[in-house]
Design a protein around this motif. Structure first.
Motif, PDB file in Angstrom:
ATOM      1  N   ARG A 247      11.683  33.209  74.479  1.00  9.39           N
ATOM      2  CA  ARG A 247      10.567  33.813  75.213  1.00  9.39           C
ATOM      3  C   ARG A 247      10.741  33.582  76.712  1.00  9.39           C
ATOM      4  NH1 ARG A 247       5.642  30.721  73.239  1.00  9.39           N
ATOM      5  NH2 ARG A 247       7.150  29.076  73.743  1.00  9.39           N
TER       6      ARG A 247
ATOM      7  N   ASN B 180       3.501  30.868  85.699  1.00 12.43           N
ATOM      8  CA  ASN B 180       2.808  30.021  84.734  1.00 12.43           C
ATOM      9  C   ASN B 180       1.955  28.961  85.414  1.00 12.43           C
ATOM     10  OD1 ASN B 180       3.667  30.244  81.582  1.00 12.43           O
ATOM     11  ND2 ASN B 180       5.256  31.093  82.900  1.00 12.43           N
TER      12      ASN B 180
ATOM     13  N   PRO C 116      -3.000  30.162  73.890  1.00  6.79           N
ATOM     14  CA  PRO C 116      -1.627  30.672  74.079  1.00  6.79           C
ATOM     15  C   PRO C 116      -1.666  32.067  74.693  1.00  6.79           C
ATOM     16  CG  PRO C 116      -1.970  29.833  71.836  1.00  6.79           C
ATOM     17  CD  PRO C 116      -3.318  29.905  72.477  1.00  6.79           C
TER      18      PRO C 116
ATOM     19  N   ASP D  10       0.965  35.588  75.665  1.00  2.45           N
ATOM     20  CA  ASP D  10       2.264  36.211  75.403  1.00  2.45           C
ATOM     21  C   ASP D  10       3.208  36.114  76.595  1.00  2.45           C
ATOM     22  OD1 ASP D  10       1.474  36.908  72.858  1.00  2.45           O
ATOM     23  OD2 ASP D  10       0.848  38.937  73.415  1.00  2.45           O
TER      24      ASP D  10
ATOM     25  N   ILE E 140       3.534  31.720  78.842  1.00  2.00           N
ATOM     26  CA  ILE E 140       3.750  30.937  77.620  1.00  2.00           C
ATOM     27  C   ILE E 140       3.582  29.436  77.842  1.00  2.00           C
ATOM     28  CG2 ILE E 140       5.233  32.703  76.599  1.00  2.00           C
ATOM     29  CD1 ILE E 140       7.655  31.069  77.418  1.00  2.00           C
TER      30      ILE E 140
END
Length: 364
Positions: A274, A292, A316, A318, A321
């Motif tokens: 990912r 992030n 969570p 997509d 992450i």
């Protein structure tokens, strides 16, 4: 002589004190950028672009419908990359010097990978056609006729930011000065928001700034319709857009100072499929980690403001992450105490704790 020496000594003391103080944050301004409007009007006429809906569309069509066959509109339908909420609108600051619009020669450097989205020579040629469209269609007259409406949008959005204390809240969190001026651009036709942290490649003729486009569509959470007059009232989504995108203005300098530690974690982009996928999409591991961290902080600020619940803040995601686990670390180690002077001082600790959660695995 004696007075002069004392005065000089006092001056030097004060000067030294001032130089040791934290620099004030660069200013934040809200505006409707004519270059962005120009591109989006052409994209609306092209019938192939994604645009937000409102009664403003009718104003656009009333003025510009006779020019649906203009070379710029026809060119928009045949670009090598499909027009989207993001591209090529994010390059719209290449247009400058309104009302006598000019077009800068864009440079591939400092464009955060977006120079690879479409050949830059193709974009430059298309933008020249768009500049000619502005001259052929009395775009300046149209833009100026809506000046009072633009001013209303700006006042509404600024009032919402002030009411929610968006700037004060994020300043108190990072405890760092913004290094560049910030331009919050209101995109009434745009269907998505974005940020450009560096303007040097888009327009070397303008001062460098952090540019954020706030999409009317996203503020309305998809409730925009052709029957609704556009307003930039305060909305819950405003904090997401402002806090996340503005967060990058603080994190850019932090990441630059700690790039070596960030690079040491780049193995994650290889061992986590990912992370590999999204790092490639976002132009590299460092940019993806930046996204992030920015979202982790945004979630904590929204939780603090009461605009989200804890389950959602640590849920969570997509794309983001790592945001939930980063938010947990930041909340426990930084946000709930005063151990660290600012986020820059804490950031190496965050990276070390994050690395403990994701140790490098032996290559198979």
């Amino acid at each position: 002589m004696r007075f002069s020496k004392v005065a000089a000594a006092v001056f030097l003391y004060l000067t030294a004190g001032l130089s040791g103080m934290a620099q004030p944050s660069a200013p934040v301004r809200v505006l409707v950028h004519p270059g962005t409007e120009l591109l989006q009007i052409i994209h609306l006429l092209s019938d192939t672009a994604q645009v937000a809906e409102s009664t403003y569309n009718a104003d656009v069509l009333r003025h510009f419908a006779p020019h649906r066959r203009h070379p710029a509109v026809l060119a928009a339908r045949h670009l090598s990359r499909a027009i989207s909420c993001d591209y090529p609108v994010r390059l719209s600051w290449a247009f400058y010097n309104f009302p006598d619009l000019k077009l800068a020669t864009m440079q591939p450097e400092h464009m955060d990978g977006y120079e690879q989205e479409m050949p830059l020579a193709e974009v430059q040629a298309y933008f020249r056609q768009c500049l000619q469209f502005a001259r052929d269609t009395r775009f300046t007259e149209f833009y100026q006729a809506h000046a009072s409406q633009h001013a209303l949008w700006v006042r509404e959005f600024e009032a919402g930011m002030n009411q929610q204390k968006l700037l004060e809240t994020i300043d108190r969190f990072y405890r760092l000065p913004r290094q560049k001026p910030v331009a919050l651009t209101l995109g009434v036709l745009n269907c998505g928001s974005y940020a450009m942290s560096d303007m040097r490649g888009i327009n070397p003729k303008l001062p460098n700034q952090h540019t954020i486009l706030v999409s009317y569509h996203q503020l309305m959470l998809s409730r925009d319709t052709l029957t609704r007059a556009p307003h930039f009232h305060s909305a819950i989504q405003t904090s997401q857009l402002v806090w996340h995108e503005l967060g990058h203005t603080y994190l850019t300098a932090v990441f630059a100072r700690h790039q070596s530690e960030i690079n040491q974690l780049a193995y994650l982009a290889q061992q986590d499929p990912r992370a590999k996928q999204w790092s490639e999409v976002r132009g590299g591991w460092s940019n993806f980690l930046n996204e992030n961290v920015a979202q982790a902080v945004t979630n904590l600020l929204k939780l603090q403001a009461g605009t989200t619940i804890r389950a959602d803040a640590f849920a969570p995601h997509d794309f983001y992450i790592y945001s939930a686990e980063l938010a947990e670390l930041i909340e426990r180690q930084y946000h709930q105490g005063a151990r660290y002077k600012n986020f820059d001082e804490y950031f190496p600790v965050l990276l070390r704790e994050f690395a403990k959660k994701h140790p490098a695995t032996a290559a198979k």
